[in-house]
Design a protein around this motif. Structure first.
Motif, PDB file in Angstrom:
ATOM      1  N   ALA A 238       0.813  -1.216   0.000  1.00 20.56           N
ATOM      2  CA  ALA A 238       0.000   0.000   0.000  1.00 20.56           C
ATOM      3  C   ALA A 238       0.846   1.266   0.000  1.00 20.56           C
ATOM      4  O   ALA A 238       0.515   2.249  -0.665  1.00 20.56           O
ATOM      5  CB  ALA A 238      -0.946  -0.008   1.202  1.00 20.56           C
ATOM      6  N   VAL A 239       1.942   1.270   0.748  1.00 20.36           N
ATOM      7  CA  VAL A 239       2.760   2.486   0.887  1.00 20.36           C
ATOM      8  C   VAL A 239       3.921   2.485  -0.096  1.00 20.36           C
ATOM      9  O   VAL A 239       4.409   3.552  -0.504  1.00 20.36           O
ATOM     10  CB  VAL A 239       3.245   2.643   2.336  1.00 20.36           C
ATOM     11  N   ALA A 240       4.371   1.299  -0.495  1.00 20.68           N
ATOM     12  CA  ALA A 240       5.312   1.137  -1.618  1.00 20.68           C
ATOM     13  C   ALA A 240       6.661   1.817  -1.413  1.00 20.68           C
ATOM     14  O   ALA A 240       7.266   2.303  -2.368  1.00 20.68           O
ATOM     15  CB  ALA A 240       4.658   1.631  -2.913  1.00 20.68           C
ATOM     16  N   GLY A 241       7.146   1.893  -0.187  1.00 16.86           N
ATOM     17  CA  GLY A 241       8.498   2.378   0.056  1.00 16.86           C
ATOM     18  C   GLY A 241       8.695   3.855  -0.168  1.00 16.86           C
ATOM     19  O   GLY A 241       9.823   4.308  -0.426  1.00 16.86           O
ATOM     20  N   ARG A 242       7.635   4.638  -0.063  1.00 14.73           N
ATOM     21  CA  ARG A 242       7.741   6.069  -0.367  1.00 14.73           C
ATOM     22  C   ARG A 242       8.796   6.767   0.486  1.00 14.73           C
ATOM     23  O   ARG A 242       9.644   7.514  -0.024  1.00 14.73           O
ATOM     24  CB  ARG A 242       6.374   6.744  -0.190  1.00 14.73           C
ATOM     25  N   SER A 243       8.755   6.570   1.802  1.00 16.62           N
ATOM     26  CA  SER A 243       9.737   7.243   2.658  1.00 16.62           C
ATOM     27  C   SER A 243      11.104   6.580   2.592  1.00 16.62           C
ATOM     28  O   SER A 243      12.128   7.237   2.807  1.00 16.62           O
ATOM     29  CB  SER A 243       9.237   7.262   4.110  1.00 16.62           C
ATOM     30  N   THR A 244      11.134   5.274   2.321  1.00 21.59           N
ATOM     31  CA  THR A 244      12.430   4.597   2.204  1.00 21.59           C
ATOM     32  C   THR A 244      13.251   5.198   1.069  1.00 21.59           C
ATOM     33  O   THR A 244      14.462   5.411   1.197  1.00 21.59           O
ATOM     34  CB  THR A 244      12.224   3.085   1.995  1.00 21.59           C
ATOM     35  N   ARG A 245      12.603   5.501  -0.055  1.00 14.75           N
ATOM     36  CA  ARG A 245      13.312   6.152  -1.165  1.00 14.75           C
ATOM     37  C   ARG A 245      13.875   7.503  -0.718  1.00 14.75           C
ATOM     38  O   ARG A 245      15.036   7.831  -1.012  1.00 14.75           O
ATOM     39  CB  ARG A 245      12.364   6.380  -2.344  1.00 14.75           C
ATOM     40  N   GLN A 246      13.044   8.293  -0.036  1.00 20.46           N
ATOM     41  CA  GLN A 246      13.497   9.610   0.428  1.00 20.46           C
ATOM     42  C   GLN A 246      14.676   9.480   1.383  1.00 20.46           C
ATOM     43  O   GLN A 246      15.645  10.242   1.314  1.00 20.46           O
ATOM     44  CB  GLN A 246      12.343  10.330   1.135  1.00 20.46           C
ATOM     45  N   ALA A 247      14.590   8.494   2.295  1.00 19.04           N
ATOM     46  CA  ALA A 247      15.651   8.306   3.283  1.00 19.04           C
ATOM     47  C   ALA A 247      16.936   7.800   2.635  1.00 19.04           C
ATOM     48  O   ALA A 247      18.045   8.232   2.998  1.00 19.04           O
ATOM     49  CB  ALA A 247      15.176   7.336   4.365  1.00 19.04           C
ATOM     50  N   LEU A 248      16.814   6.890   1.666  1.00 20.20           N
ATOM     51  CA  LEU A 248      18.004   6.416   0.954  1.00 20.20           C
ATOM     52  C   LEU A 248      18.708   7.568   0.241  1.00 20.20           C
ATOM     53  O   LEU A 248      19.946   7.685   0.282  1.00 20.20           O
ATOM     54  CB  LEU A 248      17.603   5.335  -0.054  1.00 20.20           C
ATOM     55  N   ALA A 249      17.921   8.428  -0.400  1.00 22.24           N
ATOM     56  CA  ALA A 249      18.511   9.570  -1.096  1.00 22.24           C
ATOM     57  C   ALA A 249      19.211  10.511  -0.121  1.00 22.24           C
ATOM     58  O   ALA A 249      20.304  11.030  -0.400  1.00 22.24           O
ATOM     59  CB  ALA A 249      17.428  10.310  -1.881  1.00 22.24           C
ATOM     60  N   ALA A 250      18.587  10.738   1.035  1.00 19.50           N
ATOM     61  CA  ALA A 250      19.175  11.636   2.025  1.00 19.50           C
ATOM     62  C   ALA A 250      20.496  11.084   2.556  1.00 19.50           C
ATOM     63  O   ALA A 250      21.481  11.827   2.701  1.00 19.50           O
ATOM     64  CB  ALA A 250      18.182  11.856   3.169  1.00 19.50           C
ATOM     65  N   LEU A 251      20.547   9.789   2.856  1.00 18.75           N
ATOM     66  CA  LEU A 251      21.783   9.204   3.372  1.00 18.75           C
ATOM     67  C   LEU A 251      22.849   9.127   2.291  1.00 18.75           C
ATOM     68  O   LEU A 251      24.050   9.279   2.571  1.00 18.75           O
ATOM     69  CB  LEU A 251      21.501   7.813   3.948  1.00 18.75           C
ATOM     70  N   ASP A 252      22.443   8.897   1.053  1.00 16.08           N
ATOM     71  CA  ASP A 252      23.401   8.859  -0.051  1.00 16.08           C
ATOM     72  C   ASP A 252      24.088  10.216  -0.225  1.00 16.08           C
ATOM     73  O   ASP A 252      25.255  10.282  -0.618  1.00 16.08           O
ATOM     74  CB  ASP A 252      22.680   8.458  -1.337  1.00 16.08           C
ATOM     75  N   ALA A 253      23.361  11.286   0.093  1.00 13.12           N
ATOM     76  CA  ALA A 253      23.916  12.637  -0.040  1.00 13.12           C
ATOM     77  C   ALA A 253      24.720  13.063   1.187  1.00 13.12           C
ATOM     78  O   ALA A 253      25.328  14.140   1.176  1.00 13.12           O
ATOM     79  CB  ALA A 253      22.778  13.635  -0.274  1.00 13.12           C
ATOM     80  N   ASP A 254      24.732  12.247   2.228  1.00 10.79           N
ATOM     81  CA  ASP A 254      25.403  12.592   3.481  1.00 10.79           C
ATOM     82  C   ASP A 254      26.857  12.133   3.441  1.00 10.79           C
ATOM     83  O   ASP A 254      27.128  10.932   3.374  1.00 10.79           O
ATOM     84  CB  ASP A 254      24.683  11.930   4.658  1.00 10.79           C
ATOM     85  N   PRO A 255      27.822  13.044   3.504  1.00  8.04           N
ATOM     86  CA  PRO A 255      29.234  12.645   3.415  1.00  8.04           C
ATOM     87  C   PRO A 255      29.703  11.780   4.580  1.00  8.04           C
ATOM     88  O   PRO A 255      30.702  11.061   4.451  1.00  8.04           O
ATOM     89  CB  PRO A 255      29.983  13.989   3.370  1.00  8.04           C
ATOM     90  N   ALA A 256      29.007  11.829   5.712  1.00  6.37           N
ATOM     91  CA  ALA A 256      29.409  11.020   6.875  1.00  6.37           C
ATOM     92  C   ALA A 256      28.956   9.568   6.765  1.00  6.37           C
ATOM     93  O   ALA A 256      29.383   8.726   7.550  1.00  6.37           O
ATOM     94  CB  ALA A 256      28.859  11.641   8.156  1.00  6.37           C
ATOM     95  N   THR A 257      28.076   9.269   5.820  1.00  3.16           N
ATOM     96  CA  THR A 257      27.530   7.915   5.672  1.00  3.16           C
ATOM     97  C   THR A 257      28.280   7.173   4.572  1.00  3.16           C
ATOM     98  O   THR A 257      28.236   7.562   3.405  1.00  3.16           O
ATOM     99  CB  THR A 257      26.029   7.964   5.345  1.00  3.16           C
ATOM    100  N   GLU A 258      28.962   6.086   4.959  1.00  8.42           N
ATOM    101  CA  GLU A 258      29.758   5.298   4.008  1.00  8.42           C
ATOM    102  C   GLU A 258      29.033   4.034   3.568  1.00  8.42           C
ATOM    103  O   GLU A 258      29.326   3.488   2.500  1.00  8.42           O
ATOM    104  CB  GLU A 258      31.102   4.935   4.632  1.00  8.42           C
ATOM    105  N   ARG A 259      28.135   3.536   4.390  1.00  2.00           N
ATOM    106  CA  ARG A 259      27.335   2.353   4.076  1.00  2.00           C
ATOM    107  C   ARG A 259      25.918   2.591   4.579  1.00  2.00           C
ATOM    108  O   ARG A 259      25.717   3.281   5.584  1.00  2.00           O
ATOM    109  CB  ARG A 259      27.896   1.094   4.745  1.00  2.00           C
ATOM    110  N   ILE A 260      24.950   2.003   3.900  1.00  2.00           N
ATOM    111  CA  ILE A 260      23.548   2.114   4.320  1.00  2.00           C
ATOM    112  C   ILE A 260      23.012   0.708   4.581  1.00  2.00           C
ATOM    113  O   ILE A 260      23.255  -0.216   3.801  1.00  2.00           O
ATOM    114  CB  ILE A 260      22.693   2.808   3.238  1.00  2.00           C
TER     115      ILE A 260
END
Length: 521
Positions: A238-260
């Motif tokens: 029903a929700v289809a990962g809507r916030s997961t996509r947003q969160a993945l993009a945010a962490l991908d843009a974070d220089p302190a995050t090396e792995r998700i």
């Protein structure tokens, strides 16, 4: 003995506040029992079981005040304690920092979340109100261009989808609804453990699952950059990962995050496949701790991440009492069929336990079953393998989460101790911010009492505890584990290891092949 029961209409107090009121009143000299709660069906059932006569016209939006005391004088003292406790919860009793001044010169709290965001200049808002009101408040924050953590549960899924679509359009993140855990730039929100900053970012469609992986990473000496909760339904169809996509993009843009690391209760397969394809396009490597049949458990997923990043996989902590039955030794003995009884506060930990135990035990009945035909009835009992999630939405309407108020689970532990078909108790306990200030002594007492009750009936009742926590948690990881071990429990930091230990302690049923479907409806 004197009883007093009254209903108060048009009054709402959050479940944490009501728990504080109940405990304060119960501590009043001469008061034998006190329960102040919203008059939900569950709470009315609990009050009736305590012997209180709740008016038949009680409705879920009514507040019920029930006090039992030695006599009328002590009853009056108890009722006065109710009013004093409520007064302490009002804004004037707590202070109103951050508010604007009214005409009288006194601080006036903002009356809307949007106004509070404007006054504070915040870029993140937290919503914790009754579920029917949560979406309105969250939309107010999103409209202001602010990310929001929705701690509230019981929010309609249609509202969740609309809210997350609005957030995507504004390029902000909705964490939740029913987001119990988040850590943003080292700041803990909701239920969260004390962890060091580090290179691993977590996206979690699970609260206790996120806490479990953070605790394991901490034990391995690996810190967390951010933990972004997205709500337990985010990876549903029903929700289809809507916030997961947003969160993945945010962490991908974070220089302190090396792995998700993505953590989830069993996801919809098509949603997981879509997210895996999306993650493959990101610059930051993404690992998966998504539970399901045939998928790695949370501990195995953390171990895989550690190996991929060149870290040593430690021996996960385990505490045992001198007289305990060893999980790798001979199982306990006792009359009658022996069944697993898992009593959990964390839904993801309960899911993981069922996924691990089912291949060996067959069908496990639950209020969050792996298949619909294994659903428990409203009394949550069965003479078979049972796992109960006491943190499920249906059991938290109008009362505090069991990580805060463990009353229902403690009562169930005592009940299981009298049941000859209970062969082993599997429990979880989650430490950290937001949880009970010191849950170890209460649970240890319940464990010791259950084992003593079983022993008096000529039975051995092994108890295994999955303890999620870190060395920095305010409750004290070692102290809590040692108290539980002293009460006779075998304690594991890994929920997966605890589950396997509990399964190993069960005697096989005569004539039943392990892993068969015998006993399923």
């Amino acid at each position: 003995m004197s009883d007093h029961v009254e209903l108060r209409s048009g009054v709402y107090v959050d479940s944490v506040g009501l728990m504080q009121v109940s405990r304060q009143v119960a501590a009043t000299p001469g008061v034998r029992a006190a329960q102040v709660a919203m008059a939900t069906d569950l709470n009315v059932e609990v009050l009736t079981g305590m012997g209180f006569a709740v008016p038949g016209h009680a409705a879920p939006n009514d507040l019920v005040v029930a006090v039992r005391a030695d006599d009328e004088e002590h009853l009056r003292a108890g009722l006065a304690a109710v009013e004093a406790a409520f007064a302490a919860l009002r804004p004037g009793g707590r202070g109103t920092g951050g508010a604007a001044e009214g005409a009288t010169g006194q601080a006036v709290p903002p009356r809307t979340l949007g106004r509070a965001v404007a006054v504070a200049g915040a870029d993140l808002a937290l919503v914790s109100v009754p579920g029917r009101c949560a979406a309105v408040e969250a939309f107010d924050a999103v409209d202001r261009g602010v990310s929001v953590m929705v701690f509230s549960d019981n929010v309609p899924v249609e509202d969740e989808v609309r809210l997350k679509d609005a957030a995507a359009a504004r390029d902000v993140l909705v964490m939740g609804p029913d987001c119990g855990t988040a850590v943003v730039a080292g700041v803990a929100l909701g239920f969260a453990n004390v962890v060091d900053r580090g290179p691993v970012g977590i996206v979690a469609a699970s609260g206790t699952g996120a806490q479990q992986v953070m605790a394991l990473l901490d034990a391995a000496g690996v810190g967390t950059s951010h933990c972004l909760g997205v709500g337990g339904r985010d990876l549903s169809a029903a929700v289809a990962g809507r916030s997961t996509r947003q969160a993945l993009a945010a962490l991908d843009a974070d220089p302190a995050t090396e792995r998700i690391l993505v953590v989830s209760k069993p996801p919809a397969p098509e949603v997981l496949a879509d997210l895996e394809a999306y993650a493959a396009q990101l610059g930051t490597p993404v690992h998966w701790a998504t539970l399901g049949p045939g998928s790695p458990d949370l501990t195995a997923a953390v171990e895989a991440l550690l190996r991929a990043t060149g870290h040593e996989v430690p021996a996960w902590p385990r505490w045992t009492p001198a007289a305990a039955v060893d999980a790798t030794g001979e199982p306990g003995t006792g009359p009658g069929d022996r069944h697993l009884r898992g009593l959990f506060c964390g839904g993801t930990l309960a899911d993981e336990a069922m996924l691990i135990a089912s291949p060996a035990l067959g069908g496990i009945r639950s209020n969050i079953p792996l298949s619909p035909q294994l659903a428990l009835g409203t009394d949550l009992t069965a003479k078979d393998h049972v796992v109960v999630d006491f943190g499920d939405d249906a059991l938290t309407r109008g009362r505090a989460h069991p990580m805060i108020d463990p009353t229902l689970r403690l009562e169930r532990i005592a009940t299981e101790a009298t049941d000859p078909s209970c062969g082993v108790l599997l429990l979880d306990l989650v430490l950290g911010y937001g949880a009970h200030a010191d849950p170890g002594p209460e649970l240890a007492s319940a464990v010791a009492g259950a084992r003593a009750t079983a022993a008096a009936a000529g039975r051995d009742l092994p108890v295994v505890v999955s303890l999620t926590g870190t060395r920095g948690d305010p409750q004290g990881l070692e102290r809590t584990a040692e108290a539980l071990a002293a009460a006779g429990a075998v304690v594991h930091l890994s929920n997966a290891a605890a589950t396997r230990a509990a399964v190993d302690l069960l005697s096989p049923r005569p004539g039943r092949r392990p892993g068969s479907d015998e006993g399923q409806p």
